[in-house]
Motif scaffolding. Sequence first.
Motif, PDB file in Angstrom:
ATOM      1  N   HIS A   1      -3.833  19.422   7.519  1.00 37.66           N
ATOM      2  CA  HIS A   1      -5.022  18.720   7.057  1.00 37.66           C
ATOM      3  C   HIS A   1      -5.156  18.901   5.558  1.00 37.66           C
ATOM      4  O   HIS A   1      -4.689  19.893   4.982  1.00 37.66           O
ATOM      5  CB  HIS A   1      -6.277  19.233   7.780  1.00 37.66           C
ATOM      6  CG  HIS A   1      -6.632  20.646   7.427  1.00 37.66           C
ATOM      7  ND1 HIS A   1      -6.068  21.726   8.051  1.00 37.66           N
ATOM      8  CD2 HIS A   1      -7.504  21.134   6.491  1.00 37.66           C
ATOM      9  CE1 HIS A   1      -6.554  22.844   7.538  1.00 37.66           C
ATOM     10  NE2 HIS A   1      -7.430  22.516   6.589  1.00 37.66           N
ATOM     11  N   TYR A   2      -5.785  17.901   4.909  1.00 36.28           N
ATOM     12  CA  TYR A   2      -6.001  17.937   3.464  1.00 36.28           C
ATOM     13  C   TYR A   2      -7.152  16.994   3.130  1.00 36.28           C
ATOM     14  O   TYR A   2      -7.586  16.172   3.953  1.00 36.28           O
ATOM     15  CB  TYR A   2      -4.734  17.536   2.705  1.00 36.28           C
ATOM     16  CG  TYR A   2      -4.232  16.149   3.001  1.00 36.28           C
ATOM     17  CD1 TYR A   2      -4.620  15.067   2.208  1.00 36.28           C
ATOM     18  CD2 TYR A   2      -3.368  15.914   4.070  1.00 36.28           C
ATOM     19  CE1 TYR A   2      -4.172  13.797   2.475  1.00 36.28           C
ATOM     20  CE2 TYR A   2      -2.913  14.643   4.339  1.00 36.28           C
ATOM     21  CZ  TYR A   2      -3.316  13.581   3.541  1.00 36.28           C
ATOM     22  OH  TYR A   2      -2.875  12.320   3.818  1.00 36.28           O
ATOM     23  N   SER A   3      -7.621  17.070   1.907  1.00 37.98           N
ATOM     24  CA  SER A   3      -8.708  16.213   1.417  1.00 37.98           C
ATOM     25  C   SER A   3      -8.294  15.569   0.111  1.00 37.98           C
ATOM     26  O   SER A   3      -7.506  16.132  -0.659  1.00 37.98           O
ATOM     27  CB  SER A   3      -9.987  17.032   1.202  1.00 37.98           C
ATOM     28  OG  SER A   3     -10.414  17.642   2.411  1.00 37.98           O
ATOM     29  N   ASP A   4      -8.820  14.347  -0.156  1.00 38.17           N
ATOM     30  CA  ASP A   4      -8.523  13.682  -1.418  1.00 38.17           C
ATOM     31  C   ASP A   4      -9.767  13.654  -2.307  1.00 38.17           C
ATOM     32  O   ASP A   4     -10.845  14.138  -1.935  1.00 38.17           O
ATOM     33  CB  ASP A   4      -7.969  12.280  -1.179  1.00 38.17           C
ATOM     34  CG  ASP A   4      -8.955  11.376  -0.444  1.00 38.17           C
ATOM     35  OD1 ASP A   4     -10.155  11.712  -0.408  1.00 38.17           O
ATOM     36  OD2 ASP A   4      -8.514  10.337   0.086  1.00 38.17           O
ATOM     37  N   ASN A   5      -9.650  13.059  -3.474  1.00 40.19           N
ATOM     38  CA  ASN A   5     -10.743  13.044  -4.439  1.00 40.19           C
ATOM     39  C   ASN A   5     -11.881  12.123  -4.027  1.00 40.19           C
ATOM     40  O   ASN A   5     -12.977  12.175  -4.610  1.00 40.19           O
ATOM     41  CB  ASN A   5     -10.216  12.619  -5.809  1.00 40.19           C
ATOM     42  CG  ASN A   5      -9.234  13.627  -6.375  1.00 40.19           C
ATOM     43  OD1 ASN A   5      -9.332  14.825  -6.081  1.00 40.19           O
ATOM     44  ND2 ASN A   5      -8.272  13.151  -7.191  1.00 40.19           N
ATOM     45  N   SER A   6     -11.647  11.277  -3.068  1.00 40.93           N
ATOM     46  CA  SER A   6     -12.690  10.343  -2.614  1.00 40.93           C
ATOM     47  C   SER A   6     -13.615  10.954  -1.583  1.00 40.93           C
ATOM     48  O   SER A   6     -14.517  10.277  -1.082  1.00 40.93           O
ATOM     49  CB  SER A   6     -12.033   9.079  -2.040  1.00 40.93           C
ATOM     50  OG  SER A   6     -11.186   8.470  -2.989  1.00 40.93           O
ATOM     51  N   GLY A   7     -13.358  12.187  -1.216  1.00 38.46           N
ATOM     52  CA  GLY A   7     -14.203  12.839  -0.228  1.00 38.46           C
ATOM     53  C   GLY A   7     -13.739  12.658   1.201  1.00 38.46           C
ATOM     54  O   GLY A   7     -14.429  13.048   2.140  1.00 38.46           O
ATOM     55  N   TYR A   8     -12.551  12.054   1.388  1.00 38.46           N
ATOM     56  CA  TYR A   8     -12.011  11.882   2.727  1.00 38.46           C
ATOM     57  C   TYR A   8     -11.203  13.119   3.131  1.00 38.46           C
ATOM     58  O   TYR A   8     -10.475  13.703   2.309  1.00 38.46           O
ATOM     59  CB  TYR A   8     -11.105  10.654   2.806  1.00 38.46           C
ATOM     60  CG  TYR A   8     -11.846   9.335   2.740  1.00 38.46           C
ATOM     61  CD1 TYR A   8     -12.431   8.802   3.881  1.00 38.46           C
ATOM     62  CD2 TYR A   8     -11.943   8.639   1.540  1.00 38.46           C
ATOM     63  CE1 TYR A   8     -13.099   7.594   3.832  1.00 38.46           C
ATOM     64  CE2 TYR A   8     -12.614   7.426   1.474  1.00 38.46           C
ATOM     65  CZ  TYR A   8     -13.193   6.912   2.626  1.00 38.46           C
ATOM     66  OH  TYR A   8     -13.862   5.727   2.567  1.00 38.46           O
TER      67      TYR A   8
ATOM     68  N   LYS B   1     -11.642  11.272   8.045  1.00 38.71           N
ATOM     69  CA  LYS B   1     -13.052  11.574   8.214  1.00 38.71           C
ATOM     70  C   LYS B   1     -13.775  11.494   6.876  1.00 38.71           C
ATOM     71  O   LYS B   1     -13.325  12.081   5.889  1.00 38.71           O
ATOM     72  CB  LYS B   1     -13.239  12.958   8.829  1.00 38.71           C
ATOM     73  CG  LYS B   1     -14.680  13.326   9.140  1.00 38.71           C
ATOM     74  CD  LYS B   1     -14.738  14.682   9.827  1.00 38.71           C
ATOM     75  CE  LYS B   1     -16.170  15.033  10.191  1.00 38.71           C
ATOM     76  NZ  LYS B   1     -16.264  16.377  10.835  1.00 38.71           N
ATOM     77  N   ALA B   2     -14.908  10.768   6.856  1.00 40.64           N
ATOM     78  CA  ALA B   2     -15.772  10.694   5.680  1.00 40.64           C
ATOM     79  C   ALA B   2     -17.214  10.744   6.153  1.00 40.64           C
ATOM     80  O   ALA B   2     -17.659   9.862   6.910  1.00 40.64           O
ATOM     81  CB  ALA B   2     -15.519   9.417   4.896  1.00 40.64           C
TER      82      ALA B   2
END
Length: 757
Positions: free
Chosen positions: A344-351, A404-405
């Motif tokens: 799992h990871y997250s990006d700069n858009s908050g997703y 997920k957002a």
Amino acid sequence: MKIDNCKKNTSSLLNYQYPNIHFSKHLLLIFIFLLKVINNIISQQISVSGYIHDYNTGENLIGAHVFTNNLKCLTFSNNYGHFNIKISKTDTINFSYVGYKNSVIYNLQKDTIIIIRLIPSIQIDKVDIVGNRNNLEYIGINKIDIKQIKTLPIIAGETDILKSLQLLPGIQGGIEGTSGFHVRGSSPDQNLFLVDGVPVYNINHFFGVFSVFNTDAINNAELYKSIFPARYGGRIASVLDITMKEGNKEGFHGNTSIGLISSKILLEGPIKSSKTTYLLTARRTYFDLFMVPILWIINEKEYTGGYYFYDINAKINHTLNNKNRFFLSIYNGKDKYYIIGNDHYSDNSGYSYYNTTKNKLGWGNFTSLFRWNRIIGENSFMNVSLFYSQFNFGINNFWKSEKKADSIMYNSEFHENQSSVLNDAGISIDFDSYLINNYKLKYGVKFTHHLFNPRNDIYFITDIDQTLNVDTTFSPKKYLSNELNLYIENDIKFNILKANIGIRYSYYDVFKTSYNTIEPRILLNINLNKAICFQTGFSKNYQFIHLLTSSTIGFPTDQWVPVTEKVRPIEANQFSTGFQYLKNNFRFNIDAFYKNIYNLLEFKEGGSIASWEEKVTQGKGKAYGIEFYFGKEYGKTKGWIAYTLSYSKRFFNELNFGKEFPYKYDRRHDLKIVILYKINEKWEISANWILSSGYAYTLAIEKYRSGAEFDRYYMFGRYTFSDEIDYIENRNNMRMPLYHRLDIGASYNWFKKNTKR
């Protein structure tokens, strides 16, 4: 017919009935005399039959010599250790087998069934390499010594019968380091592999690096790469006939070995009495046990994976009496490869993204056999076999991604399941009849039911934005077919001539389409003296199954398919002629061959397994060449030199612009040198050097864009691309460089009381 005067003598009666023929009393007396002479000769002969076993283990000795002192009568034990010979009451019978002390029996006065047990010789230097026995035999028939194989250089501690056979003339291994098997310009599917008479379709473990044959369980192996007898059929290139051990009759015996790649165990012995024995062997790789935790740590507990294979051979034998024996054997071998991961990871858009991966690939063989051997009367031997063989492979791929957002969750899933199954089930009945000395009649019948399920694919795709939903099941039709084979085979020895003459009939039925074929086989061997012989032969062979492949190393995803109304059986005509010289412990062979092949099967350009009958084309091929072999057969220093000069070409109207092209394993020159040296009872060293022309391959000389645009979907959405097209001037227009390899090995035997390490 009415006879007026019954008192007429025989001569007058014959003259009365046949007035144009003169019958004298003298002619009648000569005829009666000859009948009495023949009757006296036959009445003086007795029939001796039975089995030849190893003294220590009770294993059958296959190909043992049985002969009289005057050498007028000579025969060999068959694949079950059985023999039959006709002798006079004054003859002495000799039993001989390489590596064993001779045995002699005499003073037999009536028809007899006996069990001969030969004692292994203390002198073990005189052991065959890979080749014929120490006499002039048919060229192109190689009897493999399993003990010798274990002294050759090996990979990671794994002895491999197929890699050892690659050191013979006329046999190539395909891709470097694999157990591929290409005989005289053939493709892999044109070789028949039999284990106790049951066909095995997949011969590779670890994507071709190892073969499926566990040498610890093998009693005998014979390779036919030239003109093979009429009892074998269904392939056009070669036959490897492997006979498994039956289990030690004299006592419990166990063996274990630990290698870098795998470990093996063998257990054998009698059950209560020597009449019933068992054999159990198992082999498994274990590097997956180490790689799974290591990969788990390296990938920070996100991804791991592994691969392993295993083999199990089990056999039970029961001797009811001297005339009846029963066998039950099972083989099971599997390969499994898998990858499991979570990240799992997250990006700069908050997703936030959560991904799950599960990929599995498995394939393997399963065979079973029930066999009954019976000695019938004084002159015949019968074998009845019920057999089942299965090859299957399966792919299971699963990807899941969650995006997920805030409180909104998007899912993307991809499911793929592929499977393929090939089943054979049938019965065979074979007879050996020993009518007179130096003549053996073999005949039999075989029925096989085939089930082909080439491929079953199931796809389910849901994209991450919920704009794409695909649920597809693709199942090509199953192919059910029946095959009937009849054969007659004559083994004849007359003075300097030895011949194997036979004919095979086959009937193949699939989907209201049937094929009838006749396959003549003839092999003549002329012994000019004890040292020199000439040989020539011809054979016609048909093959009713094809292997659709786009790979070069025998991936299990290659598909077996049957002949159909549109796809005809492969047909091959082979001519072979050779010369053999044997002096002391040196053997020299020359064998030339020419083979025409029809109805070869290839994919059309861009073809695939889906709707395969519409995407294949059939063409012709030819292979020809000359093979040289020079070997030293026994002594402390042994070895051989093998050289092959050969050509293999293909022609398809719909491929390569209708022009002839070289087959991908068309290797012009192939040189092999093998040396084995026994230092003492504990140490043996060996080396082999291979020099070979590179195999042919296809390389595009230009590329250009088609101009058309396509949409393609994947787990995170879709993208548009423009296809590139390769421009290929000719198939197999390039060759790999000249290849050579040197292998060196050493073997240390540690003897302890009742053990050998």
